[in-house]
Design a protein around this motif. Structure first.
Motif, PDB file in Angstrom:
ATOM      1  N   GLN A 104       0.859  -1.185   0.000  1.00  0.00           N
ATOM      2  CA  GLN A 104       0.000   0.000   0.000  1.00  0.00           C
ATOM      3  C   GLN A 104       0.893   1.233   0.000  1.00  0.00           C
ATOM      4  O   GLN A 104       1.500   1.574   1.000  1.00  0.00           O
ATOM      5  N   LYS A 144      -2.245   6.315   0.703  1.00  0.00           N
ATOM      6  CA  LYS A 144      -3.405   6.193   1.587  1.00  0.00           C
ATOM      7  C   LYS A 144      -4.047   7.567   1.698  1.00  0.00           C
ATOM      8  O   LYS A 144      -3.397   8.521   2.107  1.00  0.00           O
ATOM      9  N   SER A 169       1.477   6.532   2.179  1.00  0.00           N
ATOM     10  CA  SER A 169       1.145   5.808   3.397  1.00  0.00           C
ATOM     11  C   SER A 169       2.317   5.847   4.367  1.00  0.00           C
ATOM     12  O   SER A 169       3.464   5.662   3.993  1.00  0.00           O
ATOM     13  N   SER A 223       4.162  -5.154   2.314  1.00  0.00           N
ATOM     14  CA  SER A 223       3.819  -6.402   1.655  1.00  0.00           C
ATOM     15  C   SER A 223       5.067  -7.070   1.084  1.00  0.00           C
ATOM     16  O   SER A 223       5.992  -6.417   0.630  1.00  0.00           O
ATOM     17  N   GLU A 275      -6.378  -7.401  -0.774  1.00  0.00           N
ATOM     18  CA  GLU A 275      -6.465  -5.991  -1.170  1.00  0.00           C
ATOM     19  C   GLU A 275      -5.259  -5.172  -0.707  1.00  0.00           C
ATOM     20  O   GLU A 275      -4.788  -4.275  -1.394  1.00  0.00           O
ATOM     21  N   ASP A 276      -4.726  -5.520   0.498  1.00  0.00           N
ATOM     22  CA  ASP A 276      -3.619  -4.746   1.057  1.00  0.00           C
ATOM     23  C   ASP A 276      -2.283  -5.079   0.411  1.00  0.00           C
ATOM     24  O   ASP A 276      -1.299  -4.383   0.630  1.00  0.00           O
ATOM     25  N   SER A 301      -0.945  -2.193  -4.875  1.00  0.00           N
ATOM     26  CA  SER A 301      -1.608  -0.919  -5.186  1.00  0.00           C
ATOM     27  C   SER A 301      -1.697  -0.748  -6.686  1.00  0.00           C
ATOM     28  O   SER A 301      -0.789  -1.152  -7.417  1.00  0.00           O
TER      29      SER A 301
END
Lengths: 401, 222
Positions: A68, A71, A76, A82, A255-256, A259
């Motif tokens: 991510q 944000k 972020s 990740s 989802e996390d 990006s």
């Protein structure tokens, strides 16, 4: 109206009599306006610079990266934690997405490059032949590598003009020569046209070394990609394309884990950081405007005291409180506005010179802001001395010696 | 035209002593009169003049101008009355030194709220010519003689066509010859223009030239 012209006229007559004092008093506002306007000009320049950088990359580019990154419109704070890495399966999956025109996997890596005894640090940018189309890169000397080179894993590179200039005396000398990347030899088949830029979050495309991703697998044995660039079909909205790409990847990842970012988003995030920094600087500079205002207030109190007799005469001749108030208010606003105008003029000159190496500029809003703020300062800091003058009793004022 | 009834003016001095500058003044001045208020310094004649000229308010008592009680007027209304009804001539001339002769004469016209029946510029030129100030229009007050300065002050007092000229020691800062000329000028204004003139003075010779003398001593009319 006639009265107003008279009041303004007499204010300026007063200034010309007290040139030194007038200049010193408006100097505070001059410095304040100057620093605020120049800082805003820098902020605008920075925005333009970043914008130009990204504009040159093409607007229908979407980046798919692990983790991510953004944000809520900004970077972020947790960063990309990740651990996922994209592979050929992901590329194939994205290629099946309807709105994707070109899917370009990218391996980006810091490497050392050498020729003879000279060694330089550089960035390896390994991808498909489409990367040149997507990033709008053209060859200045030689040629770009093709699909064929990617399939054959040719031991060739295309280099940016900056790295070419570093390694060779002139850019064109690089053609056909062999350079060593991490100790392995590659033939230079092309030198790119300069794109300019780099820094401020925009990639410095001129100093990259471009190589087929298949060839680069020698440096990247797990065959994973750092990012995937997707060029969407031009007739499809970026937002729709992003959604399709995201849904495609959600079949495999959470989802996390990744990006999907477009240029505008990335641009917005970078701008918001610099915008914030710029706002803080402008706010600090604005403090000097307040200091300038206090200087004006001080001198206006002195002026009122010096002119008590005059105030008394004017009151005896029929001036109302509001006439006296207006007279001194006009004077303090004129004083402040004079400082504002001089500051603005000086800012124009300075920005004109800065423009030679940085696209800083003064927009209409800065001019309105500078003049508006200096008028308001004149009113705020002038109103108390002017009120003092207006509230003098006519008889005490005229008897004052 | 102006009548004062039971006017008192008291000042509170530093040590809480009350000083009565004017004590129960009752006086009426009719339109077209040429009056002097005479008294030694400290007699209260200046205070009386300031009250008549609406620069100062009495502690008690009533002032009526054209049968209108002015003690109930607010600051703006008083300013307008000073502007249109009274013309001041001071001992110190009280010109504004950074303004030219012409600008000084025109000061009252910039503060008026009513439409003037005459053109102020034309009137100013007429007064300049009449008072022998031609060629001095753009001079500054500290560049002309005392007599000329007082003439500028009188021109300024006349620019609004006032009903009343209040002159506070108008000759006090002038030599005898110039003083006589200024007095002659005031006489002319009274005779030709039917302007009510009040001269405040300590000089019996000047008071002798007026039709009516109001003598004041220790705050009381004698």
């Amino acid at each position: 109206m006639n009265h107003f012209i008279f009041v303004i006229n007499s204010a300026f007559q007063d200034f010309s009599r007290n040139k030194g004092r007038t200049f010193l008093t408006s100097l505070g506002i001059l410095i304040g306006v100057l620093s605020v306007v120049i800082l805003i000009a820098f902020g605008l320049g920075l925005k333009k610079y970043i914008n130009d950088q990204f504009q040159s990359l093409g607007s229908n580019l979407i980046r798919v990266v692990p983790g991510q990154i953004l944000k809520g419109g900004s970077f972020s704070s947790t960063g990309s934690l990740s651990t996922i890495r994209f592979d050929a399966k992901d590329v194939a999956r994205l290629q099946r997405v309807r709105s994707a025109k070109n899917v370009i996997p990218v391996i980006s890596k810091s490497i050392t490059v050498s020729i003879g005894k000279g060694t330089e640090g550089a960035n390896l940018y390994a991808s498909t032949a489409d990367v040149f189309i997507a990033l709008n890169l053209k060859a200045k000397y030689g040629e770009l590598f093709t699909k064929n080179d990617v399939e054959k894993r040719s031991k060739i590179v295309v280099i940016g003009p900056k790295i070419a200039a570093k390694l060779f005396t002139t850019e064109d000398q690089a053609l056909g020569r062999n350079i060593k990347v991490e100790g392995q030899s590659f033939r230079v088949m092309g030198v790119l046209d300069a794109k300019g830029g780099g820094g401020f979050g925009g990639p410095d495309l001129d100093s990259f070394i471009y190589m087929p991703h298949t060839t680069a697998q020698v440096f990247n044995p797990d065959k994973k990609f750092y990012a995937i660039i997707v060029q969407s079909k031009s007739d499809i909205a970026i937002a729709d394309a992003k959604l399709e790409l995201k849904n495609a990847l959600l079949k495999r990842y959470k989802e996390d884990d990744f990006s999907v970012i477009d240029q505008a988003e990335l641009l917005g995030a970078i701008e918001s950081i610099f915008g914030m920094l710029n706002t803080v600087l402008v706010a600090i500079a604005a403090v000097s405007l307040v200091v300038g205002g206090i200087g004006i207030m001080n001198i206006m109190y002195v002026t009122v005291t010096e002119r008590i007799k005059e105030i008394g005469i004017r009151r005896a001749l029929g001036a109302r409180k509001e006439d006296i108030l207006m007279q001194f208010l006009v004077e303090s606003v004129a004083l402040s506005l004079l400082g504002g105008l001089m500051g603005l003029g000086l800012a124009y000159i300075i920005v004109y010179f800065i423009h030679n190496f940085f696209p800083a500029y003064i927009d209409v809003n800065s001019v309105i802001l500078a003049l508006g703020v200096s008028s308001v300062i004149g009113i705020i800091f002038g109103v108390f001395p002017a009120k003092k003058a207006a509230d003098l009793s006519p008889i005490d004022a005229i008897r004052y010696e | 035209m102006i009548s004062l009834s039971h006017v008192n003016k008291k000042y509170v001095l530093d040590d809480d002593v009350i000083f009565s500058a004017l004590k129960d003044i009752n006086v009426t001045i009719e339109q077209g009169e040429f009056t002097s208020i005479i008294g030694p310094s400290g007699s209260g004649k200046s205070t009386l003049m300031h009250i008549i000229g609406l620069l100062d308010q009495p502690t008690s008592g009533q002032i009526r101008i054209n049968n209108k009680d002015v003690s109930k007027l607010n600051d703006d209304q008083l300013s307008s009355l000073r502007n249109e009804f009274v013309g001041f001539v001071f001992q110190q001339f009280n010109l504004i030194n950074k303004l030219s002769v012409m600008e000084n004469i025109l000061i009252p016209t910039i503060y008026t709220r009513s439409k003037l029946s005459h053109d102020p510029l034309e009137k100013a030129r007429y007064l300049i010519k009449r008072f022998g100030l031609e060629g001095k229009e753009n001079s500054f007050p500290n560049r002309i003689s005392g007599g000329q300065q007082q003439r500028v002050a009188i021109a300024r007092a006349l620019i609004m066509n006032p009903k009343l000229i209040l002159a506070d020691e108008p000759t006090g800062n002038l030599d005898t010859k110039t003083g006589t000329e200024i007095l002659k000028l005031l006489h002319e204004l009274h005779e030709h223009e039917k302007i009510t003139v009040i001269i405040v003075t300590h000089d019996p010779n000047i008071a002798a030239q007026t039709k009516r003398k109001i003598e004041i001593r220790d705050g009381e009319i004698q």
